[in-house]
Design a protein around this motif. Structure first.
Motif, PDB file in Angstrom:
ATOM      1  N   ALA A 119      14.559   0.963   8.213  1.00 18.60           N
ATOM      2  CA  ALA A 119      13.293   1.569   7.787  1.00 18.60           C
ATOM      3  C   ALA A 119      13.324   1.998   6.317  1.00 18.60           C
ATOM      4  O   ALA A 119      12.273   2.106   5.694  1.00 18.60           O
ATOM      5  CB  ALA A 119      12.975   2.787   8.657  1.00 18.60           C
ATOM      6  N   TYR A 120      14.530   2.242   5.794  1.00 21.29           N
ATOM      7  CA  TYR A 120      14.585   2.826   4.442  1.00 21.29           C
ATOM      8  C   TYR A 120      15.687   2.285   3.542  1.00 21.29           C
ATOM      9  O   TYR A 120      15.701   2.565   2.340  1.00 21.29           O
ATOM     10  CB  TYR A 120      14.758   4.349   4.549  1.00 21.29           C
ATOM     11  CG  TYR A 120      16.029   4.803   5.235  1.00 21.29           C
ATOM     12  CD1 TYR A 120      17.219   4.945   4.540  1.00 21.29           C
ATOM     13  CD2 TYR A 120      16.039   5.076   6.602  1.00 21.29           C
ATOM     14  CE1 TYR A 120      18.384   5.356   5.174  1.00 21.29           C
ATOM     15  CE2 TYR A 120      17.194   5.476   7.246  1.00 21.29           C
ATOM     16  CZ  TYR A 120      18.375   5.617   6.526  1.00 21.29           C
ATOM     17  OH  TYR A 120      19.523   6.013   7.171  1.00 21.29           O
TER      18      TYR A 120
ATOM     19  N   ILE B 118       7.624   3.206  -0.001  1.00 23.19           N
ATOM     20  CA  ILE B 118       8.177   2.153   0.838  1.00 23.19           C
ATOM     21  C   ILE B 118       7.711   0.829   0.234  1.00 23.19           C
ATOM     22  O   ILE B 118       6.516   0.623   0.032  1.00 23.19           O
ATOM     23  CB  ILE B 118       7.724   2.280   2.301  1.00 23.19           C
ATOM     24  CG1 ILE B 118       8.330   3.548   2.921  1.00 23.19           C
ATOM     25  CG2 ILE B 118       8.150   1.056   3.106  1.00 23.19           C
ATOM     26  CD1 ILE B 118       7.978   3.758   4.379  1.00 23.19           C
ATOM     27  N   SER B 119       8.675  -0.031  -0.058  1.00 32.19           N
ATOM     28  CA  SER B 119       8.380  -1.254  -0.795  1.00 32.19           C
ATOM     29  C   SER B 119       7.784  -2.343   0.087  1.00 32.19           C
ATOM     30  O   SER B 119       7.902  -2.320   1.320  1.00 32.19           O
ATOM     31  CB  SER B 119       9.660  -1.785  -1.441  1.00 32.19           C
ATOM     32  OG  SER B 119      10.576  -2.193  -0.431  1.00 32.19           O
ATOM     33  N   LYS B 120       7.171  -3.297  -0.576  1.00 33.61           N
ATOM     34  CA  LYS B 120       6.660  -4.485   0.100  1.00 33.61           C
ATOM     35  C   LYS B 120       7.785  -5.187   0.856  1.00 33.61           C
ATOM     36  O   LYS B 120       7.605  -5.618   2.003  1.00 33.61           O
ATOM     37  CB  LYS B 120       6.042  -5.428  -0.939  1.00 33.61           C
ATOM     38  CG  LYS B 120       5.505  -6.730  -0.354  1.00 33.61           C
ATOM     39  CD  LYS B 120       5.003  -7.666  -1.459  1.00 33.61           C
ATOM     40  CE  LYS B 120       4.484  -8.965  -0.861  1.00 33.61           C
ATOM     41  NZ  LYS B 120       4.152  -9.949  -1.909  1.00 33.61           N
ATOM     42  N   SER B 121       8.952  -5.291   0.253  1.00 34.19           N
ATOM     43  CA  SER B 121      10.093  -5.958   0.896  1.00 34.19           C
ATOM     44  C   SER B 121      10.479  -5.264   2.198  1.00 34.19           C
ATOM     45  O   SER B 121      10.736  -5.923   3.215  1.00 34.19           O
ATOM     46  CB  SER B 121      11.307  -5.977  -0.038  1.00 34.19           C
ATOM     47  OG  SER B 121      11.050  -6.772  -1.161  1.00 34.19           O
ATOM     48  N   THR B 122      10.518  -3.936   2.172  1.00 33.39           N
ATOM     49  CA  THR B 122      10.866  -3.194   3.390  1.00 33.39           C
ATOM     50  C   THR B 122       9.837  -3.451   4.484  1.00 33.39           C
ATOM     51  O   THR B 122      10.204  -3.730   5.636  1.00 33.39           O
ATOM     52  CB  THR B 122      10.975  -1.687   3.096  1.00 33.39           C
ATOM     53  OG1 THR B 122      12.134  -1.463   2.295  1.00 33.39           O
ATOM     54  CG2 THR B 122      11.103  -0.881   4.381  1.00 33.39           C
TER      55      THR B 122
ATOM     56  N   ALA C 205       0.803  -1.235   0.000  1.00 36.52           N
ATOM     57  CA  ALA C 205       0.000   0.000   0.000  1.00 36.52           C
ATOM     58  C   ALA C 205       0.831   1.279   0.000  1.00 36.52           C
ATOM     59  O   ALA C 205       0.331   2.334  -0.392  1.00 36.52           O
ATOM     60  CB  ALA C 205      -0.935   0.006   1.215  1.00 36.52           C
ATOM     61  N   LEU C 206       2.083   1.214   0.436  1.00 33.06           N
ATOM     62  CA  LEU C 206       2.902   2.428   0.513  1.00 33.06           C
ATOM     63  C   LEU C 206       3.872   2.554  -0.658  1.00 33.06           C
ATOM     64  O   LEU C 206       4.688   3.469  -0.705  1.00 33.06           O
ATOM     65  CB  LEU C 206       3.685   2.457   1.837  1.00 33.06           C
ATOM     66  CG  LEU C 206       2.840   2.364   3.110  1.00 33.06           C
ATOM     67  CD1 LEU C 206       3.722   2.493   4.349  1.00 33.06           C
ATOM     68  CD2 LEU C 206       1.719   3.401   3.135  1.00 33.06           C
TER      69      LEU C 206
END
Length: 199
Positions: free
Chosen positions: A166-167, A19-23, A14-15
């Motif tokens: 986080a990133y 921000i990726s699914k993997s993160t 959703a983000l």
């Protein structure tokens, strides 16, 4: 009464693309889950076992013998707060009482954003940037590692995680790019407004 790992308030995709699914999978399912698990193991069978996690954090802050418990409790709480500080199609501008309060206490939304970006970018090593209510005034602050405004008499309204996990998968060493994406595209002003309303 174990503290439960909360489910994310949105889907893992959703983000994206900010921000990726993997993160989110690594961050929530591994990092956050580990803090929760270690906290529960540490307090099991002690007098802290039945207390709300916020009360545990405040009760043991600064106790050198309970640093490990504090770190896991505060990180478990901070992460839950962080997930709610973001939303799909976030960003934009706050409205209502929150917008007025930011205007009054910072001078403008732009001045708040500048202070928040500076707090996130200048946090050496791991930590958090926060928008807090401190004795009735909105302030931007930053905390190191697991520290949280809960232990400083402040009411957290919003947070941004600046630990590398986080990133880093998405932005590598470009923390300022992540911070910009957080404010422009992810931040949940609704969550901050709710926290201000009940403060």
């Amino acid at each position: 009464m174990a503290y439960k790992l909360p489910v994310l308030p949105y889907d893992y995709t959703a983000l994206e693309p900010y921000i990726s699914k993997s993160t989110l999978e690594f961050h929530h399912d591994k990092h956050h889950a580990a803090y929760v698990s270690k906290f529960n193991a540490a307090v099991q069978g002690t007098d802290l076992d039945n207390k709300p996690i916020e009360d545990v954090i405040k009760a043991i802050a600064g106790d050198a013998e309970k640093t490990g418990v504090f770190n896991n409790a505060a990180q478990a709480w901070n992460h839950t707060f962080y997930w709610n500080s973001m939303k799909p199609n976030g960003g934009g501008k706050p409205t209502g009482d929150l917008a007025k309060k930011i205007e009054t206490d910072f001078g403008s939304l732009e001045k708040f954003a500048e202070a928040f970006k500076t707090a996130g970018a200048s946090q050496f090593g791991s930590g958090w940037a926060w928008l807090v209510l401190d004795n009735g005034t909105l302030k931007v602050t930053k905390t190191l590692n697991a520290d949280t405004p809960l232990t400083h008499g402040q009411v957290p309204l919003l947070t941004m995680d600046v630990w590398e996990h986080a990133y880093y998968l998405d932005y590598q060493n470009k923390r300022p790019d992540y911070i910009g994406a957080f404010l422009d595209n992810l931040v949940s002003w609704d969550f901050a407004a709710q926290n201000l309303a009940v403060a």
